[in-house]
Design an enzyme around this catalytic site. Structure first.
Site, PDB file in Angstrom:
ATOM      1  N   GLU A  60       9.696  -3.724  -8.220  1.00 18.19           N
ATOM      2  CA  GLU A  60       9.430  -3.823  -8.886  1.00 18.19           C
ATOM      3  C   GLU A  60      10.516  -3.018 -10.074  1.00 18.19           C
ATOM      4  O   GLU A  60      10.152  -3.817 -11.699  1.00 18.19           O
ATOM      5  CB  GLU A  60       8.410  -2.306  -8.758  1.00 18.19           C
ATOM      6  CG  GLU A  60       7.181  -2.953  -8.657  1.00 18.19           C
ATOM      7  CD  GLU A  60       7.365  -2.881  -7.061  1.00 18.19           C
ATOM      8  OE1 GLU A  60       6.432  -3.866  -6.068  1.00 18.19           O
ATOM      9  OE2 GLU A  60       8.596  -2.319  -6.609  1.00 18.19           O
ATOM     10  N   HIS A 129      -3.074   2.803  -2.931  1.00 21.14           N
ATOM     11  CA  HIS A 129      -3.596   1.412  -3.964  1.00 21.14           C
ATOM     12  C   HIS A 129      -5.019   2.252  -4.984  1.00 21.14           C
ATOM     13  O   HIS A 129      -5.731   1.510  -5.846  1.00 21.14           O
ATOM     14  CB  HIS A 129      -4.300   0.034  -3.281  1.00 21.14           C
ATOM     15  CG  HIS A 129      -3.254  -0.217  -1.874  1.00 21.14           C
ATOM     16  ND1 HIS A 129      -3.046  -0.159  -1.259  1.00 21.14           N
ATOM     17  CD2 HIS A 129      -2.687  -1.278  -2.252  1.00 21.14           C
ATOM     18  CE1 HIS A 129      -1.993  -0.415  -0.471  1.00 21.14           C
ATOM     19  NE2 HIS A 129      -1.716  -1.263  -0.867  1.00 21.14           N
TER      20      HIS A 129
END
Length: 337
Positions: A60, A129
């Site tokens: 990321e 998540h």
């Protein structure tokens, strides 16, 4: 206008901008051949080629860092962080590089990048998540922070974000990605139900950043919300019988204080609702802003209805979410003053 769910609307926005602007490109984990874990970029690589829509390694920080360099070079990258929970390795690139590039270069360079990421719960994704970290990014000077609540806004806001010359973190509530949502925590809609949520034009249009939307006019109390909680608040307002004015913020930063202040001065009461945890959530900033600007108009304490200050509960996520019952209780409390 065709009916689209939010995934289709986001895909349409990126399609429009890829065709319209050769400097736009899209990359991230699995966004190319596979079309993204939620299929938001489905078909775009086939249409525009692997040089403009391509996959990136699981890094990321590398994804956002590369985007900052591309933006400084003159491109307009749109990157996807697969879940908002994975965005933290990119925080340094976002806060120390992207957000400050225009200022530290004296306007010589900018970072016209858009970072898309699904946020919030609703799919039983558990602690890694399901997070809603929008307040962290609204805190950073130089970043713009967006969270739509419906397909029409999602497409228009995403196009506006891609065209913006500053970095935008674009949160997408996955709970309303695919279909209609009745606002009730006890009646979840299957995430992949495939139903349309609104009419969305095929072509180019924008929804300006920094402009809230009064979805339900009212005179008794102002309700400030965004993302999934918009649907919860609309359900609560309808079922409570209270004449609530429901405002969808759409953009957290820049914030449309003019619309907020006008509403609270009219109603004299304010309830703030968000899915993220309570402590240091964006509702705290909203509460401070309302109190500072509208103190003499307030007839009751400002109420916040939020997620709990606990790690995200996998098995009890529908109890974790603020639902219409909790919002209705808050509406009733402020009306007692």
């Amino acid at each position: 206008m065709p009916s689209m769910n939010m995934i289709q609307a986001l895909n349409s926005a990126m399609d429009v901008m890829l065709e319209r602007d050769p400097d736009v490109l899209i990359f991230g984990q699995d966004v190319g051949y596979f079309g993204g874990v939620f299929r938001c970029t489905a078909g775009l690589q086939k249409k525009y080629g692997s040089k403009r829509v391509f996959d990136a390694p699981i890094s990321e920080g590398g994804i956002v860092g590369a985007a900052v360099g591309m933006g400084a070079y003159g491109l307009r990258p749109v990157v996807e962080i697969q879940f908002a929970d994975y965005i933290y390795p990119a925080m340094d690139q976002l806060t120390s590089e992207a957000a400050r590039l225009r200022y530290r270069s004296g306007g010589e360079f900018s970072a016209p990048i858009t970072v898309r990421t699904p946020c919030g719960g609703g799919i039983y994704g558990g602690q890694t998540h399901s997070q809603s970290p929008e307040a962290m990014f609204a805190h950073v000077c130089g970043l713009k922070t967006v969270m739509p609540s419906n397909p029409y806004d999602a497409k228009g806001l995403l196009i506006a974000a891609i065209e913006d010359d500053d970095p935008v973190v674009f949160f997408e509530p996955k709970r309303i990605y695919n279909g209609p949502f009745d606002g009730h925590h006890d009646r979840p809609v299957k995430p992949w139900a495939g139903h349309a949520l609104g009419e969305v034009p095929d072509g180019y249009y924008t929804v300006p950043l920094g402009r809230a939307n009064v979805l339900r006019p009212g005179t008794a109390v102002t309700v400030l919300c965004y993302g999934t909680m918009v649907h919860v608040c609309l359900a609560a307002a309808a079922e409570s019988g209270i004449d609530a004015e429901v405002i969808d913020l759409r953009t957290l930063m820049p914030l449309d204080l003019e619309t907020i202040e006008a509403s609270v001065r009219k109603t004299g009461r304010c309830v703030i609702v968000h899915e993220a945890t309570r402590t240091c959530g964006f509702g705290a900033e909203l509460s401070a802003q309302v109190q500072e600007a509208c103190f003499i108009h307030l007839e009751a304490p400002i109420e916040r209805v939020t997620g709990w200050d606990t790690p995200y509960p996998l098995a009890h996520e529908w109890q974790y979410f603020p639902g219409p019952a909790r919002v209705s209780e808050a509406l009733t409390r402020v009306m007692e003053f």
